[in-house]
Design an enzyme around this catalytic site. Structure first.
Site, PDB file in Angstrom:
ATOM      1  N   LYS A 101       0.383 119.095   0.337  1.00 43.90           N
ATOM      2  CA  LYS A 101       0.316 120.463   0.477  1.00 43.90           C
ATOM      3  C   LYS A 101      -0.425 121.839   0.838  1.00 43.90           C
ATOM      4  O   LYS A 101      -0.593 122.322   0.963  1.00 43.90           O
ATOM      5  CB  LYS A 101       2.133 120.992   1.257  1.00 43.90           C
ATOM      6  CG  LYS A 101       2.596 119.397   2.186  1.00 43.90           C
ATOM      7  CD  LYS A 101       3.916 119.726   2.877  1.00 43.90           C
ATOM      8  CE  LYS A 101       4.498 118.336   3.825  1.00 43.90           C
ATOM      9  NZ  LYS A 101       5.669 118.796   3.515  1.00 43.90           N
ATOM     10  N   HIS A 114      -6.357  87.450  14.227  1.00 38.53           N
ATOM     11  CA  HIS A 114      -7.248  87.595  13.785  1.00 38.53           C
ATOM     12  C   HIS A 114      -8.171  88.616  13.999  1.00 38.53           C
ATOM     13  O   HIS A 114      -9.344  88.940  13.198  1.00 38.53           O
ATOM     14  CB  HIS A 114      -7.874  87.746  15.609  1.00 38.53           C
ATOM     15  CG  HIS A 114      -7.027  86.452  16.699  1.00 38.53           C
ATOM     16  ND1 HIS A 114      -7.955  85.326  16.778  1.00 38.53           N
ATOM     17  CD2 HIS A 114      -6.116  85.966  17.192  1.00 38.53           C
ATOM     18  CE1 HIS A 114      -6.826  84.198  17.089  1.00 38.53           C
ATOM     19  NE2 HIS A 114      -6.236  84.908  18.020  1.00 38.53           N
ATOM     20  N   LYS A 117      11.942 120.094  12.058  1.00 38.88           N
ATOM     21  CA  LYS A 117      12.871 120.215  11.594  1.00 38.88           C
ATOM     22  C   LYS A 117      13.067 121.554  10.733  1.00 38.88           C
ATOM     23  O   LYS A 117      14.253 122.483  11.170  1.00 38.88           O
ATOM     24  CB  LYS A 117      13.536 118.885  10.436  1.00 38.88           C
ATOM     25  CG  LYS A 117      15.114 119.022   9.672  1.00 38.88           C
ATOM     26  CD  LYS A 117      15.135 118.172   8.606  1.00 38.88           C
ATOM     27  CE  LYS A 117      16.347 118.299   7.947  1.00 38.88           C
ATOM     28  NZ  LYS A 117      16.475 117.782   6.951  1.00 38.88           N
ATOM     29  N   GLU A 120       0.401 121.532  10.089  1.00 44.43           N
ATOM     30  CA  GLU A 120      -0.209 120.400  11.430  1.00 44.43           C
ATOM     31  C   GLU A 120       1.465 120.772  12.400  1.00 44.43           C
ATOM     32  O   GLU A 120       0.262 121.105  13.624  1.00 44.43           O
ATOM     33  CB  GLU A 120       0.192 119.557  11.196  1.00 44.43           C
ATOM     34  CG  GLU A 120      -0.573 118.607   9.886  1.00 44.43           C
ATOM     35  CD  GLU A 120       0.275 118.778   8.617  1.00 44.43           C
ATOM     36  OE1 GLU A 120       1.340 119.607   8.266  1.00 44.43           O
ATOM     37  OE2 GLU A 120      -0.202 117.668   7.777  1.00 44.43           O
ATOM     38  N   GLY A 124      14.145 114.118   8.075  1.00 43.62           N
ATOM     39  CA  GLY A 124      14.049 113.414   9.328  1.00 43.62           C
ATOM     40  C   GLY A 124      13.175 112.263   9.512  1.00 43.62           C
ATOM     41  O   GLY A 124      13.332 112.047  11.187  1.00 43.62           O
ATOM     42  N   ARG A 125      12.933 111.298   8.513  1.00 42.91           N
ATOM     43  CA  ARG A 125      12.914 109.844   9.320  1.00 42.91           C
ATOM     44  C   ARG A 125      13.923 109.192   9.577  1.00 42.91           C
ATOM     45  O   ARG A 125      13.901 107.885  10.431  1.00 42.91           O
ATOM     46  CB  ARG A 125      11.897 109.054   8.262  1.00 42.91           C
ATOM     47  CG  ARG A 125      12.898 108.783   6.564  1.00 42.91           C
ATOM     48  CD  ARG A 125      11.935 108.338   5.716  1.00 42.91           C
ATOM     49  NE  ARG A 125      12.943 109.053   4.533  1.00 42.91           N
ATOM     50  CZ  ARG A 125      12.528 110.105   3.293  1.00 42.91           C
ATOM     51  NH1 ARG A 125      12.152 110.995   4.498  1.00 42.91           N
ATOM     52  NH2 ARG A 125      13.047 109.758   2.403  1.00 42.91           N
ATOM     53  N   GLU A 185       8.415 106.380   2.804  1.00 41.91           N
ATOM     54  CA  GLU A 185       8.673 108.002   2.206  1.00 41.91           C
ATOM     55  C   GLU A 185      10.151 108.178   1.847  1.00 41.91           C
ATOM     56  O   GLU A 185      10.912 108.682   0.898  1.00 41.91           O
ATOM     57  CB  GLU A 185       8.773 108.747   3.246  1.00 41.91           C
ATOM     58  CG  GLU A 185       8.422 109.973   2.805  1.00 41.91           C
ATOM     59  CD  GLU A 185       8.742 111.422   4.196  1.00 41.91           C
ATOM     60  OE1 GLU A 185       9.314 111.009   4.657  1.00 41.91           O
ATOM     61  OE2 GLU A 185       7.491 111.422   4.418  1.00 41.91           O
TER      62      GLU A 185
HETATM   63  O1  F6P Z   1       5.624 116.018   4.881  1.00 40.81           O
HETATM   64  C1  F6P Z   1       7.121 115.132   5.579  1.00 40.81           C
HETATM   65  C2  F6P Z   1       7.916 115.179   6.265  1.00 40.81           C
HETATM   66  O2  F6P Z   1       8.357 116.024   5.716  1.00 40.81           O
HETATM   67  C3  F6P Z   1       8.723 114.019   6.747  1.00 40.81           C
HETATM   68  O3  F6P Z   1       9.309 114.049   5.890  1.00 40.81           O
HETATM   69  C4  F6P Z   1       9.178 115.034   7.656  1.00 40.81           C
HETATM   70  O4  F6P Z   1       9.837 113.442   9.004  1.00 40.81           O
HETATM   71  C5  F6P Z   1       7.521 115.538   8.203  1.00 40.81           C
HETATM   72  O5  F6P Z   1       7.277 115.787   7.422  1.00 40.81           O
HETATM   73  C6  F6P Z   1       8.207 116.844   9.476  1.00 40.81           C
HETATM   74  O6  F6P Z   1       8.585 117.846   9.200  1.00 40.81           O
HETATM   75  P1  F6P Z   1       9.218 118.908   9.901  1.00 40.81           P
HETATM   76  O7  F6P Z   1       9.664 118.504  11.099  1.00 40.81           O
HETATM   77  O8  F6P Z   1      10.389 119.852   9.278  1.00 40.81           O
HETATM   78  O9  F6P Z   1       7.784 118.978  10.783  1.00 40.81           O
END
Ligand code: F6P
Length: 519
Positions: A484, A382, A204, A210, A265-266, A351
């Site tokens: 972060k 199990h 987003k 990452e 995002g979620r 979250e």
């Molecule tokens: O670090 C948490 C977060 O902001 C989430 O809320 C989000 O889903 C994820 O990182 C990924 O964010 P983006 O879609 O901006 O890469």
């Protein structure tokens, strides 16, 4: 004390808990032969049996009073009206628009033209990929799709692609890469050919370290293999609200699928974040997923609170978290296809409502969302069910039971819920099961897009209702920022560098050792 814990509805529940604490579920069933029927509810494809909860009609009435006191219905209207209920970011919360069938929605702030255009783009692109019309740099159709994203840009499509594997009829294999450890990408690339691999960079913000790290590695892999920077345009697409950053990365505007600040995002799998799913199962089936979610939205909007499935799930969660001190809640899907669902729900619930400060900035004096955890049943039986049956924690469970699973999975789920509730007397203490351990059973016929849409929207609205009652903003996530920031500082520190001023001695020492071992 906060307003909530001083409120009449809260105090009435506290008093009632003292009466209920010693009551055995077995007795409640013995007392009322109609209990199973009375404490069950069907909404669309989902049957919720909540009779194995430590509640009576009086408990539910008091919990409904709590929901009314929090004005859940008014907040629900506000969300669906597009009001800026995400107050810390001054944003509307309109993921429900992504599955709306209204021509205009919401009134006065119509986002539907954007939604329709985005869906048309998704359809055209997913059709082109699936049919083989979309060609790579050297003119070959795509065989592998790799989604690079994390959190909300990964968990939803990853979970759905797995859940709907029986409906996936695309010739492409669909892979997901999220981890900052490049091993994740390396594994995916080891099974891919550069000429026939399509990457979707889902972010987003298009700033997530990452995701950008993995996207840059993928880009380098592609350019090296195909010998041309121009290959990037043919092999990359983006899902983002930050088209400028995507363009700087090398992704053309016509390959950028939009997100907006009014979709968290979620909550974003209903839109372009679901593109890998649309490619895997086709856009028509993806529309069925949206229709399922819409059906749950309609139920949430129309059903009285007493018969409203998301409201009931929310209230039962609050009953244990706030009045019985339950610190965890287990999600146990009894279907291989739902393997990734606990992880998806972890982000959705924790979250959203893992917060200790309310929407007015006050520290709360009540428990908010418990630790959500879980794993695939019957494997979990199990592994950790010993704790569920005889451990010292009260861990309410959600058993998710698709009837279509053959073998003994569904029967195992019912057996576990029964054993937790009933218990068993025995002369030897270690063979005794006290029982009285609560669970919900959510049963549905099949794992298909429509049913999954209902199921996910059910949990979304559960989270919303809990957030309203706990007076939280469920739609921000400031708690992820500090880590972060520190990670950025650590990453910038060269090997052999001085200790980082302001950073604690433990982390400085570990960083020095890390650098040392790496060199
Ligand atoms: O670090 C948490 C977060 O902001 C989430 O809320 C989000 O889903 C994820 O990182 C990924 O964010 P983006 O879609 O901006 O890469």
């Amino acid at each position: 004390m906060t307003k909530l814990t001083l409120s009449p509805a809260w105090k009435a529940l506290q008093a009632h808990q003292a009466e209920m604490a010693g009551v055995q579920l077995r007795e409640l069933f013995a007392r009322d032969p109609e209990r199973a029927r009375k404490f069950s509810l069907q909404a669309g494809a989902l049957l919720l049996d909540y009779s194995k909860h430590r509640v009576t009609g009086a408990t539910l009435a008091l919990l409904i009073d709590l929901a009314r006191q929090a004005e859940v219905e008014r907040w629900r209207t506000r969300m669906f009206a597009g009001e800026h209920i995400n107050n810390s970011e001054d944003r509307a919360v309109l993921h429900v628009a992504l599955r709306s069938c209204f021509d205009t929605f919401p009134a006065g702030n119509d986002v539907m033209p954007l939604v329709r255009k985005a869906k048309e783009g998704m359809r055209a692109f997913s059709d082109a990929v699936r049919s083989g019309a979309l060609l790579g740099h050297s003119g070959k159709p795509m065989r592998t799709l790799i989604n690079i994203g994390i959190g909300g840009s990964d968990l939803g499509p990853r979970m759905l692609a797995r859940a709907l594997w029986r409906q996936a009829d695309a010739p492409q294999s669909v892979q997901f890469v999220a981890n900052a450890d490049p091993d994740d990408l390396a594994r995916a690339l080891s099974q891919a050919q550069p000429e026939t691999t399509l990457f979707i960079v889902a972010s987003k913000t298009f700033t997530t370290v990452e995701t950008l790290g993995n996207a840059n590695l993928a880009k380098a892999w592609l350019i090296k293999a195909l010998g041309s920077e121009a290959a990037v345009n043919a092999h990359f697409a983006a899902v983002t609200a930050n088209t400028r950053a995507a363009a700087a990365f090398g992704i053309a505007p016509e390959r950028c699928f939009p997100l907006w600040d009014w979709v968290g995002g979620r909550f974003s799998v209903w839109g372009a974040v679901g593109l890998p799913v649309a490619i895997a199962i086709g856009m028509d089936r993806f529309e069925e997923l949206l229709a399922g979610a819409r059906a749950m939205d309609e139920h949430f909007l129309a059903a009285p609170l007493e018969a409203n499935m998301p409201v009931l799930l929310a209230l039962l969660g609050i009953w244990y978290a706030d009045f019985f001190g339950a610190e965890t809640h287990a999600v146990l899907p009894y279907a291989e296809a739902l393997r990734e669902l606990p992880a998806y729900l972890q982000q959705l619930e924790m979250e959203s409502n893992g917060k200790g400060v309310d929407r007015d900035g006050q520290a709360v004096d009540y428990a908010t969302v418990p630790v959500i955890w879980g794993a695939l049943g019957s494997n979990s039986q199990h592994a950790f069910h010993q704790l569920l049956h005889q451990g010292t924690h009260l861990a309410p469970c959600d058993f998710l039971v698709p009837a279509a699973t053959t073998g003994a999975a569904a029967e195992n789920a019912l057996a576990q819920a029964a054993a937790l509730m009933t218990g068993k007397d025995a002369a030897l203490p270690h063979r005794r099961f006290d029982g009285n351990r609560p669970s919900s059973t959510l049963m549905f016929k099949a794992i298909d897009p429509h049913t999954l849409g209902q199921l996910l929207a059910l949990y979304e609205h559960k989270v919303f209702v809990q957030g309203i009652i706990w007076n939280l903003n469920s739609f921000d996530q400031w708690g992820v920022e500090l880590g972060k920031d520190i990670a950025r500082t650590l990453a910038a520190q060269p090997a052999g560098g001085e200790a980082i001023p302001g950073l604690d001695a433990s982390t400085n020492a570990l960083l020095a050792r890390l650098r040392d071992w790496r060199s």
